[in-house]
Design a protein around this motif. Structure first.
Motif, short mmCIF file in Angstrom:
data_model
loop_
_atom_site.label_atom_id
_atom_site.label_comp_id
_atom_site.label_asym_id
_atom_site.label_seq_id
_atom_site.Cartn_x
_atom_site.Cartn_y
_atom_site.Cartn_z
N PRO A 185 20.02 85.61 14.78
CA PRO A 185 19.06 84.74 15.49
C PRO A 185 17.64 84.81 14.96
N ALA A 186 17.14 86.01 14.63
CA ALA A 186 15.76 86.12 14.15
C ALA A 186 15.58 85.35 12.84
N ALA A 187 16.58 85.41 11.95
CA ALA A 187 16.49 84.67 10.68
C ALA A 187 16.57 83.17 10.92
N VAL A 188 17.39 82.74 11.90
CA VAL A 188 17.48 81.31 12.20
C VAL A 188 16.16 80.80 12.74
N ARG A 189 15.45 81.60 13.51
CA ARG A 189 14.14 81.19 14.01
C ARG A 189 13.14 81.01 12.86
N HIS A 190 13.18 81.92 11.89
CA HIS A 190 12.32 81.75 10.71
C HIS A 190 12.71 80.51 9.93
N LEU A 191 13.99 80.25 9.84
CA LEU A 191 14.47 79.03 9.18
C LEU A 191 13.94 77.80 9.91
N ALA A 192 14.04 77.80 11.23
CA ALA A 192 13.59 76.65 12.03
C ALA A 192 12.09 76.41 11.83
N ALA A 193 11.31 77.48 11.80
CA ALA A 193 9.87 77.33 11.62
C ALA A 193 9.55 76.73 10.25
N GLY A 194 10.24 77.20 9.22
CA GLY A 194 10.00 76.66 7.88
C GLY A 194 10.41 75.21 7.76
N LEU A 195 11.58 74.84 8.33
CA LEU A 195 12.04 73.47 8.25
C LEU A 195 11.12 72.53 9.04
N ALA A 196 10.67 72.95 10.20
CA ALA A 196 9.77 72.11 10.99
C ALA A 196 8.44 71.91 10.26
N SER A 197 7.93 72.96 9.63
CA SER A 197 6.69 72.83 8.87
C SER A 197 6.87 71.90 7.68
N LEU A 253 7.56 73.59 16.62
CA LEU A 253 6.76 74.78 16.30
C LEU A 253 6.14 75.37 17.56
N GLU A 254 5.73 74.49 18.48
CA GLU A 254 5.19 74.99 19.75
C GLU A 254 6.28 75.71 20.54
N LEU A 255 7.49 75.14 20.54
CA LEU A 255 8.60 75.76 21.26
C LEU A 255 8.95 77.12 20.67
N LEU A 256 8.86 77.24 19.35
CA LEU A 256 9.14 78.52 18.70
C LEU A 256 8.10 79.57 19.06
N GLY A 257 6.84 79.15 19.17
CA GLY A 257 5.78 80.10 19.42
C GLY A 257 5.49 80.93 18.18
N PRO A 258 4.54 81.84 18.25
CA PRO A 258 4.20 82.66 17.08
C PRO A 258 5.36 83.60 16.71
N LEU A 259 5.71 83.65 15.45
CA LEU A 259 6.76 84.54 14.97
C LEU A 259 6.13 85.81 14.39
N PRO A 260 6.77 86.93 14.57
CA PRO A 260 6.22 88.17 14.01
C PRO A 260 6.28 88.13 12.49
N PRO A 261 5.25 88.60 11.79
CA PRO A 261 5.28 88.62 10.32
C PRO A 261 6.33 89.60 9.82
N VAL A 262 7.15 89.16 8.89
CA VAL A 262 8.18 90.02 8.31
C VAL A 262 8.16 89.83 6.80
N PRO A 263 8.24 90.89 6.02
CA PRO A 263 8.23 90.74 4.56
C PRO A 263 9.53 90.18 4.02
N ARG A 264 10.64 90.35 4.76
CA ARG A 264 11.95 89.89 4.30
C ARG A 264 12.64 89.20 5.47
N PRO A 265 12.57 87.85 5.54
CA PRO A 265 13.07 87.14 6.73
C PRO A 265 14.58 87.05 6.82
N TRP A 266 15.31 87.34 5.72
CA TRP A 266 16.76 87.15 5.73
C TRP A 266 17.49 88.48 5.75
N PRO A 267 18.77 88.48 6.05
CA PRO A 267 19.56 89.72 5.98
C PRO A 267 19.57 90.27 4.54
#
Length: 626
Positions: free
Chosen positions: A111-123, A261-275
């Motif tokens: 789920p955490a990686a999918v949220r990062h994916l969603a944020a990137g795709l929306a941007s 992006l508003e629905l996602l809210g701020p995501l925590p910074p991570v150096p490696r977003p994927w498994p």
């Protein structure tokens, strides 16, 4: 990534091609290197799309708009050529697996990686829509994963949202069935909300490993998209909260990318977003690319005859070319004293006029659409598409398509297949088409070729047809009497003869190489590359968007030209001048294009454009009166 095939060109515009990345419905993608060393993904569009008379103009217009797209989650468009035999588009190369490849190889994302994916795709979609584009084909193969997030690719051939004809042939829907919106599946007008629906389907795939609408066939998938509701019960709650509103059948009920992006809210910074497994896959892809770049493919071997001719030319020119360069008559040009080191030797492939009916000088001005009134096995041929000086598409009485090319800017394609009428024959036999070609006499870089290609009305034996029609064309050209281009046309002009070497050196500095590309374009190597191209295409228009560093008009002594300029990096500037030479019918014209791309240079944009203007003014006296 695969090596280039024997029929693959080594160059697309100013991009050197290294390897084949993949292929799809619109064309092939190749790894290229720009003059400044940047890697590029060069998509060469299938030539069959160029049979649509309006395709090239739509492609050009939409590429211009796509240059406005920028952002951390898109692969920016770098360059394009809508007038090439196979139109191409270069964008920033992304060395990473597609979302589909990553899910297939490593399984669904957490789920955490999918949220990062969603944020990137929306941007990414926010930037694409802001430029006035609808992607129209947002699918797992068009989302690449890198070490810091996703990248959306392939928006350079999207249709602008302000309308226009479809980019595909009538009755064909552009997109991937399991990831398109209901309105796209039904052929209705599209808005940015269509891409949001596709984004929702991508999130489901990323989290579960499959599309929410995938069926046993494409028609079944389309039916599911339009009529069925996706089963989202297996989605984690935080992913379902994102995907479900995107998958609303009514476009008006879907969120915008900004609302997502508003629905996602701020995501925590991570150096490696994927498994870890996905990052390992990314590292392997980066290593593959590094290996290709470190050891580029060897230059193609030329035929024995061409190699002997080149050797002979080198022996003849080796002791005299410096004198020719320095003493070539030109206003203001003077020979250097014998004791002063002259400019470096010039390699040139130009030569004295060639009287051979299959040589470049005789072929250059031939009206390609009047070479073949008929052909063996096909009957009467009707010219249908006449876009370039060097090519014409004919139609048979049975509705089949034949494309005749004379002096196109490509080398002979395919494999050696003996001789045809005393000339070395090459044949490229593909699933849906076959191309037979022979080289222009004394010019192995240019060809005379026939392509038999039509998906709707196939030839029984396309290679036999291509060879028979090519033989007919060669015989008619040898016999003479084929109508030439009208007076005032640019077609018969040798572009390499428009600017003498001495003049070119006075304008741009030492010239190291002068070489033709096909029969209607010439290149001068001089601390970069200057090209003069004579073309038939659409009338030039002023650039009206902000994608260039500068753009406008310039007076070339009574001739109005449009210019565009870009600085790619501190050492590379590109400045292009285009002007209309004469109109051809209501929608076409003959144009002159002069372009200077610097390399390892300290020239400013203004200085580069001044040199382009000087080069254009030097070429003008050699052009015929329209």
């Amino acid at each position: 990534m695969e090596p280039l095939g024997p029929d693959e060109p080594a160059q697309a515009g100013r991009y050197r091609l290294l390897a084949v990345v993949g292929a799809g419905g619109m064309g092939r993608v190749l790894l290229g290197v720009a003059p400044d060393g940047r890697l590029a993904a060069v998509k060469r569009v299938h030539r069959r799309f160029a049979h649509d008379p309006g395709f090239r103009e739509r492609f050009r217009r939409e590429v211009e708009v796509s240059r406005l797209v920028s952002g951390a989650y898109t692969a920016a468009v770098m360059d394009a050529d809508a007038h090439a035999p196979e139109p191409w588009l270069a964008s920033v190369f992304v060395a990473g697996p597609s979302l589909q490849e990553a899910v297939d190889a490593t399984g669904p994302l957490p789920p955490a990686a999918v949220r990062h994916l969603a944020a990137g795709l929306a941007s990414a979609l926010a930037g694409i829509h802001r430029a006035g584009l609808v992607h129209r084909d947002l699918k797992p193969g068009n989302v690449l994963l890198t070490g810091d997030g996703p990248r959306v690719i392939d928006f350079g051939i999207a249709r602008a949202t302000d309308g226009g004809a479809d980019l595909t042939h009538t009755g064909v829907i552009l997109g991937s069935a399991a990831f398109m919106s209901p309105e796209q599946a039904e052929g209705r007008p599209l808005t940015p909300a269509s891409d949001v629906f596709s984004l929702g389907a991508l999130l489901v795939l990323a989290a579960t490993g499959r599309s929410p609408f995938a069926g046993a066939s494409a028609p079944q998938s389309l039916y599911n998209v339009v009529h069925t509701h996706p089963d989202l019960r297996l989605l984690p709650p935080e992913v379902r909260a994102l995907a479900e509103p995107c998958l609303a059948k009514d476009p008006a009920r879907r969120p915008t990318p900004a609302q997502l992006l508003e629905l996602l809210g701020p995501l925590p910074p991570v150096p490696r977003p994927w498994p870890p497994a996905v990052h390992a896959l990314i590292a392997r892809r980066e290593a593959e690319v590094a290996a290709v770049v470190a050891k580029p493919p060897k230059p193609r071997r030329r035929g024995r005859r061409a190699a002997l001719a080149a050797t002979a030319a080198a022996l003849v020119l080796g002791g005299t070319i410096t004198a020719v360069t320095l003493l070539d008559g030109d206003d203001g040009a003077t020979a250097a004293p014998a004791s002063t080191p002259g400019p470096p030797p010039v390699t040139t492939t130009t030569s004295a006029p060639d009287p051979d009916p299959l040589g470049p000088d005789k072929l250059r001005g031939v009206d390609v659409c009047r070479v073949l009134p008929s052909a063996p096995g096909t009957g009467k041929l009707t010219p249908k598409i006449d876009v370039h000086f060097f090519t014409c598409t004919y139609q048979t009485p049975q509705g089949q398509w034949l494309e005749l090319t004379i002096g196109g800017p490509v080398t002979a394609k395919g494999s050696p297949a003996g001789e045809l009428d005393g000339l070395p024959l090459s044949v490229e036999d593909e699933t849906t088409r076959c191309t037979a070609s022979v080289p222009v006499v004394d010019r192995p870089d240019a060809t005379i070729g026939v392509e038999a290609d039509d998906a709707a009305a196939k030839f029984a034996k396309p290679c036999d047809t291509a060879k028979a029609v090519l033989s007919e064309a060669v015989q008619r050209l040898r016999a003479g009497g084929v109508p030439a281009a009208p007076p005032g046309s640019l077609a018969p002009v040798d572009p390499c003869a428009l600017v003498s070497t001495a003049t070119a050196q006075r304008i741009a500095g030492p010239i190291t190489k002068v070489e033709p590309r096909g029969l209607h374009e010439c290149r001068w190597q001089a601390g970069g590359e200057i090209t003069v191209a004579l073309e038939r295409g659409y009338p030039p228009v002023p650039a009206k968007d902000g994608s260039f560093d500068s753009a406008g008009t310039v007076d070339l002594g009574g001739v109005t030209a449009y210019f565009t300029a870009d600085r790619y990096n501190p050492a590379t500037v590109d400045c292009t001048l285009t002007w209309l030479h004469r109109p051809v019918g209501e929608r076409a014209s003959e144009n002159v294009i002069v372009r200077y791309t610097t390399s390892a240079s300290t020239l400013t944009v203004d200085e580069t454009c001044r040199r382009v203007q000087d080069f254009a003014k030097a070429a003008l006296p050699g052009l015929p009166k329209p």
